[in-house]
Design an enzyme around this catalytic site. Structure first.
Site, PDB file in Angstrom:
ATOM      1  N   ASP A   1       2.344  -6.211   7.326  1.00  0.00           N
ATOM      2  CA  ASP A   1       1.271  -5.402   7.303  1.00  0.00           C
ATOM      3  C   ASP A   1       0.049  -6.338   7.036  1.00  0.00           C
ATOM      4  OD1 ASP A   1      -0.908  -3.669   6.963  1.00  0.00           O
ATOM      5  OD2 ASP A   1       0.083  -2.241   5.977  1.00  0.00           O
TER       6      ASP A   1
ATOM      7  N   TYR B   1     -10.481  -1.621  10.709  1.00  0.00           N
ATOM      8  CA  TYR B   1     -11.792  -0.990  10.186  1.00  0.00           C
ATOM      9  C   TYR B   1     -12.116  -1.623   9.105  1.00  0.00           C
ATOM     10  CZ  TYR B   1      -8.209   1.937   7.861  1.00  0.00           C
ATOM     11  OH  TYR B   1      -7.004   2.539   7.132  1.00  0.00           O
ATOM     12  N   LYS B   2     -11.313  -2.573   8.371  1.00  0.00           N
ATOM     13  CA  LYS B   2     -11.734  -3.297   7.231  1.00  0.00           C
ATOM     14  C   LYS B   2     -12.520  -4.595   7.626  1.00  0.00           C
ATOM     15  CE  LYS B   2      -7.559  -1.555   4.926  1.00  0.00           C
ATOM     16  NZ  LYS B   2      -8.194  -0.776   3.909  1.00  0.00           N
TER      17      LYS B   2
ATOM     18  N   ARG C   1     -12.765  -3.577  -7.905  1.00  0.00           N
ATOM     19  CA  ARG C   1     -12.178  -4.414  -6.628  1.00  0.00           C
ATOM     20  C   ARG C   1     -13.629  -4.947  -5.744  1.00  0.00           C
ATOM     21  NH1 ARG C   1      -8.349  -2.559  -1.691  1.00  0.00           N
ATOM     22  NH2 ARG C   1     -10.089  -1.317  -1.262  1.00  0.00           N
TER      23      ARG C   1
ATOM     24  N   PHE D   1       0.989  -1.270   0.025  1.00  0.00           N
ATOM     25  CA  PHE D   1       0.149   0.069   0.192  1.00  0.00           C
ATOM     26  C   PHE D   1       1.044   1.374   0.014  1.00  0.00           C
ATOM     27  CE2 PHE D   1      -3.287   2.980   1.657  1.00  0.00           C
ATOM     28  CZ  PHE D   1      -4.215   2.899   1.026  1.00  0.00           C
TER      29      PHE D   1
END
Length: 398
Positions: A185, A210-211, A357, A113
């Site tokens: 990560d 939060y995912k 996605r 990311f």
């Protein structure tokens, strides 16, 4: 056997919406609303500042970290919550690099990311190191090529754009043979796949909540350090809450023992309360069942799209063993197609330059979601309804 009908009921899923964007923001757990309201009513309102002791706010980062630890293959007392993921990336990479002071290179890949790369670029500039970025499939070879100059391997386990999953155990072993440390990560892994940090012998790990963990927008990040490093790791970013005795108010920093030294600022109590409610859903979830359901959903989606949407090109590994819990397809007008899908009640997201996605969260997605999304996507492409002016106008968040 995990009851995924029960876990689906634990989330508020708006009527008429098929939600395939839990890899960006998980939906709200039903229990979170009352849990946060109760905290504000009974703790903040009534206890005021005494809540730090009486309501256990001060110890919340470790307590919640212990609840999350099982989902990433960690043990009690090894995970602490707080701050943002970028801060935790900085802490982990800076600590790992400091433990290899005679080595210059931080290695990452182009599927990482961008925020992680930005953090590493700034750190490298500050400490006289070098960030080296290679293609995801070239990481193993690069470890061997860099050899004795490799300080840290910094990798996101699941690629945010393609869903490609690195082999954590194999790359960690390879980095260790070169004398380097690893920072993983888990932003697109925790809550989506069967992570085993201890089994992989990793050194450091970070992630957001939060995912797939459904902690809510801006929910706090986490950091893990292997116990063998916990009392040796020295992050550059040293905060008040990570001091051995914060309320002694020493002018010089003395690190707290173990993972507590990775605390920085005041914990976000309201946000962590919402996350604590979200973690209740996981108490009876088997990670093996989670992974099996993830594979079932993503395989069905790929088969459905390829059979019904000939204009799309798979942008994810075909082998489920090499894939996380998300699937990407490419289309020259991917942004407009995704906006048309969202307008029809199927929410995924877009990643530049041309990727649609779709995240599949086993706790609440099912085969009905797969079939509905495939049917609507196929119709949008067949009718060309995506080619409207408003669908081409990019919003600030894609």
């Amino acid at each position: 056997m995990t009851d995924f009908t029960r876990t689906r009921r634990a989330f508020h899923l708006p009527q008429g919406i098929t939600y395939l964007d839990g890899n960006s923001l998980g939906p709200m757990p039903v229990a979170a609303r009352d849990r946060v309201a109760g905290m504000m009513r009974d703790e903040w309102s009534e206890l005021l500042i005494t809540g730090w002791n009486k309501a256990g706010w001060y110890a919340q980062p470790r307590r919640v970290g212990d609840r999350l630890a099982r989902l990433i293959g960690a043990g009690p007392g090894e995970v602490v919550m707080g701050d943002t993921l970028s801060i935790k990336v900085f802490q982990a990479v800076s600590a790992a690099r400091a433990m290899r002071p005679d080595r210059r290179v931080i290695l990452s890949d182009s599927g990482n990311f961008p925020s992680d790369l930005y953090v590493a670029q700034g750190l490298a500039r500050a400490v006289g190191a070098e960030l080296r970025v290679v293609a995801p499939e070239e990481v193993a070879e690069a470890i061997d090529h860099i050899g004795a100059d490799l300080a840290v391997l910094m990798i996101t386990e699941v690629d945010y754009r393609t869903g490609r999953r690195h082999d954590m155990a194999a790359l960690t072993a390879r980095a260790h043979r070169a004398g380097a440390l690893t920072v993983w990560d888990l932003a697109h892994s925790a809550g989506a796949v069967d992570v085993d940090l201890t089994g992989a012998d990793a050194d450091f790990a970070v992630g957001c909540t939060y995912k797939y963990l459904n902690g809510g927008p801006g929910a706090p990040a986490f950091i893990w350090i292997h116990p063998r490093h916990a009392d040796a790791a020295q992050p550059i970013l040293q905060g008040w809450m990570g001091h051995a005795e914060p309320f002694a108010f020493d002018l010089d920093y003395r690190p707290a023992p173990g993972i507590e030294r990775m605390r920085v600022g005041t914990p976000p109590v309201i946000a962590m309360t919402a996350l604590d409610a979200a973690l209740d859903v996981w108490d009876e979830v088997s990670l093996a069942d989670l992974r099996a359901r993830s594979i079932q959903l993503t395989e069905a989606f790929i088969a459905g799209v390829e059979a019904n949407c000939p204009g799309l090109v798979l942008n994810s590994p075909r082998d489920p063993a090499l894939r996380g819990s998300q699937v990407g397809f490419r289309h020259p007008q991917g942004y407009a197609v995704m906006q048309a899908l969202i307008a029809e009640g199927v929410i995924g997201d877009f990643r530049a330059p041309d990727v649609l996605r779709f995240g599949f969260a086993p706790l609440y997605n099912d085969l009905e979601d797969v079939n509905r999304s495939v049917d609507i996507l196929a119709r949008i492409l067949r009718e060309g309804s995506w080619d409207r002016e408003n669908f081409h106008q990019k919003a600030a968040v894609t």
